[in-house]
Motif scaffolding. Structure first.
Motif, mmCIF file in Angstrom:
data_model
loop_
_atom_site.group_PDB
_atom_site.id
_atom_site.type_symbol
_atom_site.label_atom_id
_atom_site.label_comp_id
_atom_site.label_asym_id
_atom_site.label_seq_id
_atom_site.Cartn_x
_atom_site.Cartn_y
_atom_site.Cartn_z
ATOM 1 N N MET A 520 0.826 -1.207 0.000
ATOM 2 C CA MET A 520 0.000 0.000 0.000
ATOM 3 C C MET A 520 0.856 1.251 0.000
ATOM 4 N N GLU A 521 0.253 2.294 -0.522
ATOM 5 C CA GLU A 521 0.914 3.603 -0.538
ATOM 6 C C GLU A 521 0.058 4.570 0.258
ATOM 7 N N LEU A 522 0.629 5.155 1.284
ATOM 8 C CA LEU A 522 -0.092 6.067 2.159
ATOM 9 C C LEU A 522 -0.324 7.396 1.449
ATOM 10 N N VAL A 523 -1.587 7.799 1.324
ATOM 11 C CA VAL A 523 -1.905 9.032 0.598
ATOM 12 C C VAL A 523 -2.630 10.059 1.469
ATOM 13 N N ASP A 525 -2.677 10.825 5.475
ATOM 14 C CA ASP A 525 -2.274 10.463 6.829
ATOM 15 C C ASP A 525 -2.965 11.345 7.862
ATOM 16 N N TYR A 526 -2.530 11.205 9.126
ATOM 17 C CA TYR A 526 -3.157 11.951 10.213
ATOM 18 C C TYR A 526 -2.985 13.459 10.026
ATOM 19 N N ASN A 527 -1.826 13.867 9.580
ATOM 20 C CA ASN A 527 -1.590 15.304 9.369
ATOM 21 C C ASN A 527 -2.525 15.870 8.309
ATOM 22 N N ASP A 528 -2.803 15.089 7.278
ATOM 23 C CA ASP A 528 -3.750 15.538 6.249
ATOM 24 C C ASP A 528 -5.165 15.601 6.809
ATOM 25 N N GLN A 529 -5.551 14.571 7.554
ATOM 26 C CA GLN A 529 -6.927 14.486 8.024
ATOM 27 C C GLN A 529 -7.258 15.527 9.084
ATOM 28 N N LYS A 530 -6.287 15.881 9.915
ATOM 29 C CA LYS A 530 -6.592 16.860 10.964
ATOM 30 C C LYS A 530 -6.749 18.267 10.395
ATOM 31 N N ASN A 531 -6.369 18.469 9.132
ATOM 32 C CA ASN A 531 -6.556 19.763 8.466
ATOM 33 C C ASN A 531 -7.848 19.824 7.665
ATOM 34 N N ILE A 532 -8.614 18.737 7.671
ATOM 35 C CA ILE A 532 -9.914 18.700 7.007
ATOM 36 C C ILE A 532 -10.988 18.693 8.093
ATOM 37 N N PRO A 533 -11.756 19.778 8.239
ATOM 38 C CA PRO A 533 -12.671 19.919 9.393
ATOM 39 C C PRO A 533 -13.538 18.699 9.655
ATOM 40 N N TYR A 534 -14.181 18.163 8.633
ATOM 41 C CA TYR A 534 -15.089 17.041 8.823
ATOM 42 C C TYR A 534 -14.352 15.830 9.385
ATOM 43 N N LEU A 535 -13.197 15.510 8.817
ATOM 44 C CA LEU A 535 -12.418 14.365 9.286
ATOM 45 C C LEU A 535 -11.833 14.626 10.667
ATOM 46 N N ARG A 536 -11.377 15.861 10.904
ATOM 47 C CA ARG A 536 -10.809 16.207 12.214
ATOM 48 C C ARG A 536 -11.835 16.037 13.319
#
Length: 649
Positions: A520-523, A525-536
């Motif tokens: 798998m290739e990580l596309v 990650d946590y740093n990306d998701q915490k910057n997206i309000p809904y996912l955060r």
């Protein structure tokens, strides 16, 4: 057939005993029965020897034959045909001969309360497996018996109270199916101070089918017909079941079930016992199923769904009740469950189901290769370099999404017949997480095969019992690492596991594992998701009430926020393990108090893991079968079961 005097509240008629013994004699039960590294030679030998206690024996061998699958529905039908349908006797208890005697010490009592047919043989597919770890007794109610619900409840209560008086610290498991479920709930409600564990099979069936018709204004005759049809569906292959299906008996059973359901429903609030609800079929889908309504009402309740199974769950050929009990961590022999002492080793049928069925597609893709290090330092394929006896602590690196866990468990069971107790995040065992996965799942198989919550107490007990333990110091932070962090160790600063290992003279074996980037290739990650309000917000909400095993660890290494990383699949490569030289801690009690010595050994272990990872990353480039394409061609030539070659170590 073993019948202890205290087992029988209402004695068998001579006729029933003789016929039962003749019927079931053929189902008789037979119980299954490296060079150490002194790393820098700085440590001082302790003059105080320590003797570790031998692990408490359960009486069960690893991968023993639990007999599951040796009895089928045909055997059940024959048993029911040969059981007397109407001998005029009162309800009574019997111990199935095929259960034998438990092979574990201090086995808990298990009482089976039958459904509306009253035969008491519905557990026959499970008698052998349950009989290994429980003292099993079943209730038989003759077809023409007219004991009211209150009388049946008194029979059950008297037996429970008597057994509790004999062994007040022994839990009593009660399995109830349909009418038996009403009896189980009622008995628990009336005896809140007795340690009961209830297992209810498809609560609401077939009572629901009859009552829906009746409550919608249909005639009583229509309700009776629906109930009779439901009862017939459970007995439709049984010739000679006329006594059970006679209309006067059906009328009585329906009234008995209605009174029992009313009694049980009015007392649900008083139930203090542990409860496991097992629901099958699409009619029990959340959130409308009756099992779910019970789940919301009962105080201490777990639920598991089997959507692809029929309503007669106990008769399904691939439904193993003991496996389910083990998977939800329900089995115990004392007042409180001890995940170390009460653990039952996996049986051969459980191993086959887990690794030859559930995980087989994944492990075929992984095509795991394991290497170990011999006493002379030579690296060989297989686990020959791993000690045969514990206590042993395997310390290694967590792959992305903990991809390697099941492979290491399967590898040790296959080659060394050894259970690996993987120390896992407490989330997998928490009640909160249980409500998120209300279907028996692959997560439950972790418990079946030895996973245990990571706590100092559990480590202490397992070392004391000389077990094989796997520890991932990097924890969730390592398993859910960010982009560009592959194969980096995120270990806490404090070397606590080294101190505990030294206290028990544990052999530490560092190991490396590589291959995650082959799958798998990580596309995202946590740093990306915490910057997206809904996912955060979703991550924050999900983690609010979850246990945090690194609450005292500061900084980035203490960040254990759980989330689902986004990744893209790749053409599968291969998974590699390498177990390094054992590090002996016997005679190193000084590490418990000497901070510098403990820290030096801790850093040495960490360095060894990093070196093993580097070795595997380099050597896998030489593997001609690293690609799934080349492995598929090899197995097409030599057979699917052929061991695929790899690089020369």
């Amino acid at each position: 057939m073993f019948i202890a005097p205290h087992t029988i509240l209402h004695p068998f008629g001579v006729n029933l005993v003789g016929q039962y013994l003749r019927c079931h004699a053929r189902f008789g039960f037979r119980a299954s029965s490296a060079e150490s590294v002194n790393w820098d030679k700085k440590q001082e030998s302790s003059k105080r020897g320590r003797k570790n206690k031998a692990p408490a024996e359960t009486g069960l061998e690893v991968l023993c034959d639990d007999g599951f699958g040796s009895v089928n529905v045909k055997d059940y039908l024959e048993a029911v045909r040969d059981m007397p349908k109407d001998d005029g006797g009162p309800p009574r208890w019997f111990s199935p001969v095929e259960c034998g005697r438990p092979v574990v010490d201090n086995a808990p009592l298990l009482l089976f309360l039958p459904g509306t047919d009253g035969v008491g043989m519905e557990l026959i597919l499970h008698h052998k497996s349950l009989g290994m770890v429980f003292e099993v007794r079943c209730l038989h109610i003759a077809a023409s018996d007219r004991t009211p619900f209150g009388g049946l409840l008194q029979i059950v209560e008297e037996h429970i109270k008597y057994e509790h008086a004999l062994s007040p610290n022994r839990p009593i498991f009660v399995i109830g199916d349909s009418l038996g479920g009403c009896l189980a709930i009622s008995a628990a409600a009336c005896n809140p101070k007795i340690d009961l564990v209830l297992i209810l099979i498809n609560p609401g069936e077939p009572f629901k089918m009859a009552m829906v018709s009746f409550q919608n204004g249909h005639s009583l005759q229509g309700a009776l017909q629906k109930f009779s049809d439901s009862l017939q569906s459970m007995l439709n292959l049984i010739s000679g079941s006329g006594d059970i299906l006679r209309m006067d008996n059906v009328v009585w059973k329906l009234r008995l079930l209605m009174s029992g359901a009313a009694y049980a429903n009015s007392r649900l609030h008083a139930v203090q016992a542990e409860v496991l609800l097992l629901a099958s079929g699409n009619e029990n889908l959340l959130p409308v199923g009756e099992a779910y309504e019970l789940f919301k009402t009962l105080k201490n309740c777990k639920i598991r769904h089997f959507r692809n199974q029929g309503h007669n769950l106990l008769m399904e050929y691939d439904f193993n009740l003991l496996t389910v009990i083990k998977g939800v961590n329900l089995y115990r022999r004392g007042r409180k469950r001890d995940v170390v002492i009460d653990f039952l080793p996996p049986t051969f049928s459980e191993f086959k189901k887990t690794f030859d069925k559930d995980y087989k597609p994944l492990h075929q893709l992984l095509s795991t290769v394991m290497f170990s290090t011999l006493e002379n330092g030579k690296i060989v394929r297989g686990l020959a370099g791993v000690p045969d006896k514990g206590p042993t602590l395997f310390v290694g690196y967590h792959q992305l999404l903990a991809l390697e866990k099941t492979s290491i468990v399967e590898g040790f069971l296959k080659e060394k017949k050894t259970i690996i107790r993987v120390l896992s995040n407490q989330l997998l065992f928490s009640e909160h997480f249980g409500t998120l996965r209300q279907e028996f799942s692959l997560f439950d198989s972790f418990s079946v095969h030895g996973a245990v919550p990571i706590t100092p107490t559990n480590m202490y007990k397992m070392f004391e019992r000389k077990e094989f333990v796997v520890l991932y110091p990097g924890g969730v932070r390592e398993a859910l690492h960010r982009k560009g962090e592959g194969y980096q160790l995120f270990w806490p600063e404090k070397p606590e596991f080294v101190r505990m290992a030294a206290r028990f003279g544990v052999t530490i074996i560092p190991f490396g594992c590589v291959g995650e980037d082959d799958f798998m290739e990580l596309v995202l990650d946590y740093n990306d998701q915490k910057n997206i309000p809904y996912l955060r917000d979703g991550i924050k909400s999900f983690n609010e009430d979850l246990p945090n095993v690194r609450a005292t660890v500061t900084g980035e290494d203490g960040n254990q926020a759980l989330h689902v990383p986004g990744f893209l699949p790749k053409l599968p490569g291969r998974l590699y393990f390498l177990f390094g030289k054992p590090i002996e801690t016997r005679g190193m009690d000084n590490l418990v108090r000497d901070n510098k010595q403990a820290n030096d050994l801790y850093l040495h272990t960490k360095s060894e893991v990093e070196n093993l990872i580097s070795y595997l990353k380099r050597k896998r480039e030489e593997d001609p079968y690293r690609s799934i394409v080349s492995r598929t061609l090899y197995q097409a030539t030599w057979g699917a079961s052929a061991q695929v070659p790899t690089f020369e170590p």
